[in-house]
Design an enzyme around this catalytic site. Sequence first.
Site, PDB file in Angstrom:
ATOM      1  N   MET A  95      28.439  -6.941  -1.415  1.00 16.62           N
ATOM      2  CA  MET A  95      27.670  -7.974  -1.919  1.00 16.62           C
ATOM      3  C   MET A  95      27.776  -9.525  -1.182  1.00 16.62           C
ATOM      4  SD  MET A  95      25.525  -6.881  -4.279  1.00 16.62           S
ATOM      5  CE  MET A  95      24.758  -7.941  -5.035  1.00 16.62           C
ATOM      6  N   ILE A 132      26.403 -11.322   2.614  1.00 14.89           N
ATOM      7  CA  ILE A 132      25.397 -10.879   3.698  1.00 14.89           C
ATOM      8  C   ILE A 132      26.142 -10.955   5.176  1.00 14.89           C
ATOM      9  CG2 ILE A 132      23.737 -12.211   5.063  1.00 14.89           C
ATOM     10  CD1 ILE A 132      22.425 -13.395   2.622  1.00 14.89           C
ATOM     11  N   ASN A 156      22.713   1.022   4.530  1.00 12.43           N
ATOM     12  CA  ASN A 156      22.825   0.395   3.147  1.00 12.43           C
ATOM     13  C   ASN A 156      21.731   1.159   2.404  1.00 12.43           C
ATOM     14  OD1 ASN A 156      23.440  -1.794   1.320  1.00 12.43           O
ATOM     15  ND2 ASN A 156      21.312  -2.659   1.856  1.00 12.43           N
ATOM     16  N   HIS A 159      19.589   0.034  -0.885  1.00 11.16           N
ATOM     17  CA  HIS A 159      18.760  -1.124  -1.443  1.00 11.16           C
ATOM     18  C   HIS A 159      17.913  -0.489  -2.931  1.00 11.16           C
ATOM     19  CE1 HIS A 159      17.342  -4.934  -2.083  1.00 11.16           C
ATOM     20  NE2 HIS A 159      16.098  -4.362  -2.163  1.00 11.16           N
ATOM     21  N   GLU A 185      17.673  -8.230  10.070  1.00 12.96           N
ATOM     22  CA  GLU A 185      16.562  -8.862   9.009  1.00 12.96           C
ATOM     23  C   GLU A 185      17.124  -8.226   7.551  1.00 12.96           C
ATOM     24  OE1 GLU A 185      11.928  -8.272   7.630  1.00 12.96           O
ATOM     25  OE2 GLU A 185      12.499  -7.503   9.434  1.00 12.96           O
ATOM     26  N   ASP A 188      17.553  -6.464   4.489  1.00 15.58           N
ATOM     27  CA  ASP A 188      16.952  -5.341   3.970  1.00 15.58           C
ATOM     28  C   ASP A 188      15.794  -4.895   4.563  1.00 15.58           C
ATOM     29  OD1 ASP A 188      18.800  -5.255   1.872  1.00 15.58           O
ATOM     30  OD2 ASP A 188      17.564  -6.883   0.707  1.00 15.58           O
ATOM     31  N   GLU A 197      19.902   6.814  -6.413  1.00 16.81           N
ATOM     32  CA  GLU A 197      20.826   6.360  -5.459  1.00 16.81           C
ATOM     33  C   GLU A 197      21.901   7.525  -5.145  1.00 16.81           C
ATOM     34  OE1 GLU A 197      22.293   2.634  -6.043  1.00 16.81           O
ATOM     35  OE2 GLU A 197      20.573   1.331  -6.874  1.00 16.81           O
TER      36      GLU A 197
HETATM   37  C1  GRF Z   1      23.315  -0.415  -5.987  1.00 13.23           C
HETATM   38  O1  GRF Z   1      22.544  -0.432  -7.264  1.00 13.23           O
HETATM   39  C2  GRF Z   1      22.936  -0.406  -4.798  1.00 13.23           C
HETATM   40  O2  GRF Z   1      21.531  -0.220  -4.586  1.00 13.23           O
HETATM   41  C3  GRF Z   1      23.156  -2.016  -4.465  1.00 13.23           C
HETATM   42  O3  GRF Z   1      24.181  -2.648  -5.222  1.00 13.23           O
HETATM   43  C4  GRF Z   1      24.528  -1.553  -6.290  1.00 13.23           C
HETATM   44  C5  GRF Z   1      26.145  -1.182  -6.225  1.00 13.23           C
HETATM   45  O4  GRF Z   1      26.241  -0.428  -7.327  1.00 13.23           O
HETATM   46  N1  GRF Z   1      23.135  -2.150  -3.222  1.00 13.23           N
HETATM   47  P1  GRF Z   1      27.815   0.237  -7.258  1.00 13.23           P
HETATM   48  O5  GRF Z   1      28.706  -0.651  -7.044  1.00 13.23           O
HETATM   49  O6  GRF Z   1      27.632   1.452  -6.080  1.00 13.23           O
HETATM   50  O7  GRF Z   1      27.964   0.959  -8.512  1.00 13.23           O
END
Ligand code: GRF
Length: 220
Positions: A92, A94, A109, A111, A145, A147, A176
């Site tokens: 989390m 940048i 990454n 997203h 840039e 995302d 994901e």
């Molecule tokens: C995920 O939803 C991902 O898309 C975003 O951050 C979140 C991380 O969740 N980048 P976790 O820590 O993997 O549970």
Amino acid sequence: MSASRIAVLISGSGTNLQALIDARGEGRMAGDIVLVLCNNPEAFGLQRAAYAGIPTRVINHRDFASREDYDRVLISALEDCQADLVVLAGYMRILSPLFVRHFEGRLINIHPSLLPKYPGLHTHQRAIEADDREHGATVHFVTEELDGGPPILQGRLRIDDSDEQQLAQRVQREIEHRIYPQAVDWFVRGRLSFREQHAYLDGELIPATGIQWSNENPPT
Ligand code: GRF
């Protein structure tokens, strides 16, 4: 195998990290997770890594005066473990241009939106408020840039709940945790590459919204 050493950067719960650990353990993903790096000493993902026997390192951004100073230390930690691929999994912070340039082409990454829709934060809420019928997640190469790097793999689902948290959980569980191990596997096997700001799979240009993934017919 052309790139077997994987480092994962996290800040929180680490469910995507867990998905990668599980996929590796079940033989669905090649490569080895050699380091989990985290900026937050309280992150639950650190316990997941320790339980899986993966070395962890906490480098707390609060101990550094500037983003560049912090990122320099991150770079050397990642070079020390000889990472071929750097995977952002809920990291989390940048990243500075210095970091992104250093790892360009081997930095990915995930997203939680159907990029190029909704870069940035609060993606689930934004999709609900816009009355979108579909939502999802995208794995992409990271460029300077935010995302905005070329998508690799994208999965979508129908929005059938208006609760942000429920939707976020469905996107994680149904999309994901399935697409990220697949994209990492492609990279480790040398099938995925980045050239001149574009992503390629098996030498073919990946379309601008990424390869579309579906549970019934997942790309392999
Ligand atoms: C995920 O939803 C991902 O898309 C975003 O951050 C979140 C991380 O969740 N980048 P976790 O820590 O993997 O549970």
